[in-house]
Design an enzyme around this catalytic site. Structure first.
Site, PDB file in Angstrom:
ATOM      1  N   ASP A 477       0.830  -1.197   0.000  1.00 14.67           N
ATOM      2  CA  ASP A 477       0.000   0.000   0.000  1.00 14.67           C
ATOM      3  C   ASP A 477       0.872   1.258   0.000  1.00 14.67           C
ATOM      4  OD1 ASP A 477      -2.342   1.481   0.103  1.00 14.67           O
ATOM      5  OD2 ASP A 477      -3.185   0.331   1.763  1.00 14.67           O
ATOM      6  N   ASP A 537     -10.704   1.780  -3.248  1.00  7.45           N
ATOM      7  CA  ASP A 537     -11.211   1.438  -1.917  1.00  7.45           C
ATOM      8  C   ASP A 537     -12.727   1.357  -1.908  1.00  7.45           C
ATOM      9  OD1 ASP A 537      -8.873   1.091  -0.638  1.00  7.45           O
ATOM     10  OD2 ASP A 537      -8.827   3.029   0.373  1.00  7.45           O
TER      11      ASP A 537
END
Ligand code: GLA
Length: 737
Positions: A477, A537
């Site tokens: 990430d 997301d």
């Protein structure tokens, strides 16, 4: 197709490259009258587009002569053919592609003037290899040399990059600071409309369209990462181009730091489409002998609309030696299931529930490392938190592996929280551009990977994790923009690539996902070294329909993470039935982000059914050709994947909103073999109460119907009456005539 019918020679005046139905015809300066340009010194693209067939050198030269520009009124006395590096000092008044500053002396800004410095090298090879042209140019006064590489891949993608070297030649300056060095191609006149993508967190890759006017449409991205708003592809095409119609030319800048993509049309009629890295002041200072290589800019052409472009990019990615070939495992990711609420008992129960319905990879997301109880602390301390995991991660890993699943782990290596042991010990490892701190973002700062000790510390921590556990997958990430870094983004981006490369070479068996606050790092450079991208997301199925539709413009489905969330989407609050959530995730690398411990019996059974459907069809979904229908009803979307041999296909018919029409018109299923007959049936677990609504049409019930590929592609079939925000999956199989 292996290039021109006669061998191509750099002194022939033209080079004709052909691959997969694309021709690129170059005029080379070595021939005395080949370029029609007053500088006569740099290669120029005469044609980039449809295949011109076998051309003799004479025929190729005739095309070049026929397309030489003429001299208008009130202009330079000789006409230019736009060279691959347009030159301001020879009359180019558009965006400058090469600028910088001479180092030493007065340190003056400079716009180099390049002239050819030797014959072009041409390697044509055969259709299984890229055709390649390399040429050198130089600015003798400034002591600069540029090596330009142009490749036409076997899939018909053209890619271009340049390497600038300073301090070459006698009397050269002490060095050169590069302001920018961009790559562009001439955009043919029929391209009058523009499509690019933009976005933000949870809304990545939203399309926007406009006519191409005189002037520039510039998509600069200064996020220090690819960015939620990165365009992925910028496409120019003939009026009204769509997924299956129109002639299109598209470019992608393969870089994960600051970058630009642009289209520009001048009042002369000249137009370019291009891209490149954006450099901050002082980021690339070349001492004598040093060089700077630009990212590749990829360019594709198609006369079959966007799907044709997509096909070239998907084929290109699938042809890479490192492309993931194993069936893409069904994923359970813990993020939206438990967030930071981690413990061994809870997660082993989750793993059991996952294994029971067919999950194959269990990914432990954020929250496992030292002090990481929320998103305010812990980044940088990549050791297992003994408070949460008193016996380490091994018991969970062994449990997961014991249930026949792979184990995956979340990391965010490039970042540091100021509330972490790492920061307390090494505040000097924080990337900063001045004395004061850069503003925090999600309470985090960036680790300066240009510092060798910081880089080595991080590499060793990651290697320690991989060496110490049976980890098959890293979710990598990167959750903030890089701002106020000083001249840092270029070197930081390179360091991240180096780190990924080192880890990959130490652990080639470990797959890596590129995640960045969702989908803010999706580009071809990061995909060179990773195996999956996290598209967003947002796993609200309605939003995902759009995000995935446009992400798959370039990214094949097997590389695009797509998860089934809970009934209520966490990022939007919308509620969707499971069939819509699952049918949406089906067209990607399928996963789940939902606390399976709380599922009803019926939900478990239905979800297991969708997993079964994915497992049955993933080899098709992950190797076939993607097609999206151009639907006259904007609330009805159709996309599907057709096997290479045309024998099978899977389509989704998606109702995104209410329709103006009470009775849906027939939807076309594009991409099938017109000469074959197909059986069409609704597939997917259909709970009893839904079944009556999911009939294809009255004439259809109760069994499948046979139609030719020609009929399905041109007439289509009436889909079931779908509520808004619902979908149905159709399996299409060829049957012998
Ligand atoms: C980012 C990612 C999410 C999740 C969280 C964890 O937002 O995009 O998928 O991993 O971080 O903090």
């Amino acid at each position: 197709m292996t290039g021109a019918s006669e061998p191509v020679h750099s002194d022939a005046g033209t080079v004709h490259l052909r691959r997969a139905g694309t021709s690129v015809l170059l005029a080379l300066p070595a021939h005395p009258d080949a370029t029609g340009a007053p500088d006569g010194s740099l290669p120029a693209v005469v044609h980039w587009g449809a295949d011109l067939g076998d051309l003799t050198n004479e025929a190729a030269a005739a095309v070049e002569r026929a397309t030489r520009p003429v001299v208008p009124h009130s202009a330079l006395d000789r006409a230019f053919r736009l060279p691959l590096l347009p030159q301001p000092a020879r009359g180019w008044t558009g965006r400058r592609v090469l600028e910088g500053r001479v180092l030493g002396g007065a340190g003056l800004p400079a716009v180099p003037l390049l002239a050819g410095a030797g014959p072009a090298e041409v390697e044509d090879g055969d259709e299984t290899t890229a055709a390649r042209v390399t040429f050198r140019s130089a600015d003798a006064e400034l002591g600069l040399e540029v090596r330009t590489e142009l490749e036409l891949t076997p899939e018909g993608l053209l890619r271009v990059r340049h390497t600038l070297r300073a301090g070459t030649g006698a009397g050269a300056a002490a060095g050169f600071e590069v302001a920018h060095l961009l790559s562009c191609l001439p955009l043919p006149a029929p391209a009058t409309e523009l499509l690019d993508l933009t976005g933000r967190w949870c809304r990545e890759r939203a399309p926007q369209r406009q006519p191409i006017h005189q002037g520039a449409w510039v998509r600069d991205s200064w996020h220090g990462r690819t960015g939620h708003d990165a365009t992925l592809l910028m496409v120019a095409g003939t009026p009204g181009f769509g997924f299956g119609r129109g002639e299109v030319w598209g470019v992608h800048t393969a870089w994960s730091g600051d970058h630009t993509t642009w289209v520009e049309r001048l009042p002369t009629g000249e137009a370019v489409i291009g891209g490149g890295e954006l450099l901050g002041p002082g980021e690339v200072r070349l001492e004598a002998g040093e060089g700077y290589t630009t990212p590749w800019v990829y360019a594709g052409w198609s006369d079959r609309g966007l799907d044709g472009l997509t096909d070239r990019f998907h084929r290109h990615l699938r042809a890479r030696p490192q492309h993931v070939e194993r069936p893409r495992p069904v994923v359970l990711n813990t993020w939206e299931a438990v967030y930071f609420d981690q413990d061994l008992d809870g997660l082993t129960a989750l793993a059991d529930a996952a294994a029971a319905i067919g999950v194959e990879r269990f990914v432990l997301d954020d929250g496992w490392f030292l002090g990481r109880r929320d998103d305010q602390r812990g980044l940088g301390d990549w050791t297992v938190d003994p408070d949460v995991w008193p016996a380490g991660l091994t018991p969970l890993v062994e449990h997961v592996v014991g249930r026949g699943m792979e184990f995956g782990l979340w990391v965010e290596p490039e970042m540091v929280n100021q509330d972490s042991d790492l920061f307390r010990e090494h505040p000097e490892w924080m990337l900063r551009g001045r004395e004061t701190d850069p503003p925090p973002w999600r309470h985090q700062q960036v680790l300066d990977l240009r510092v060798p000790e910081a880089y080595a510390h991080l590499r060793d921590a990651l290697l320690g994790l991989l060496d110490g556990h049976a980890i098959s997958f890293l979710k990598w990430d990167m959750n903030r923009d890089l701002v106020d870094t000083g001249p840092g983004v270029h070197a930081q981006t390179q360091a991240v690539y180096r780190l990924l490369d080192e880890l990959k070479s130490a652990h080639p068996e470990v797959e890596i996902e590129s995640c960045s606050s969702g989908g803010a790092r999706v580009d071809l450079a990061v995909l060179e070294r990773t195996d999956r991208i996290w598209a967003s997301d947002c796993i609200d199925a309605l939003e995902r329909q759009s995000i995935q539709r446009w992400t798959s413009l370039l990214v094949p489905l097997e590389l695009m993470g797509a998860h089934v969330g809970g009934p209520e989407a966490h990022t939007t609050g919308r509620r969707h039935r499971l069939a819509f959530r699952a049918a949406t995730a089906l067209f990607g690398h399928f996963g789940i982000e939902w606390d399976l411990r709380g599922l009803s019996e019926a939900e478990s059974t239905e979800l297991a059914g969708w997993i079964g459907l994915y497992r049955e069809h993933r080899s098709l979904l992950h190797t076939g050709r993607l097609h999206r229908a151009d639907s006259p009803d904007e609330s009805l979307w159709v996309h599907g994947v057709v096997a290479e041999d045309g024998g099978r296909a899977l389509y989704a018919v998606v109702r995104t909103a209410t329709s103006a029409d009470a009775v849906p018109s027939p939807v076309r299923l594009p991409g099938l073999d017109p000469g074959r007959d197909y059986e069409v049936r609704v597939v997917g677990p259909v709970p009893a109460e839904r079944a009556p609504r999911l009939q294809l049409s009255e004439g259809w019930t109760p069994g499948p119907l046979l139609l030719s590929g020609a009929a399905l592609g041109t007439v289509g079939l009436v889909p079931p009456v779908l509520a808004p925000e619902d979908a149905v999956v159709l399996e299409v199989s060829a049957v012998p005539r």
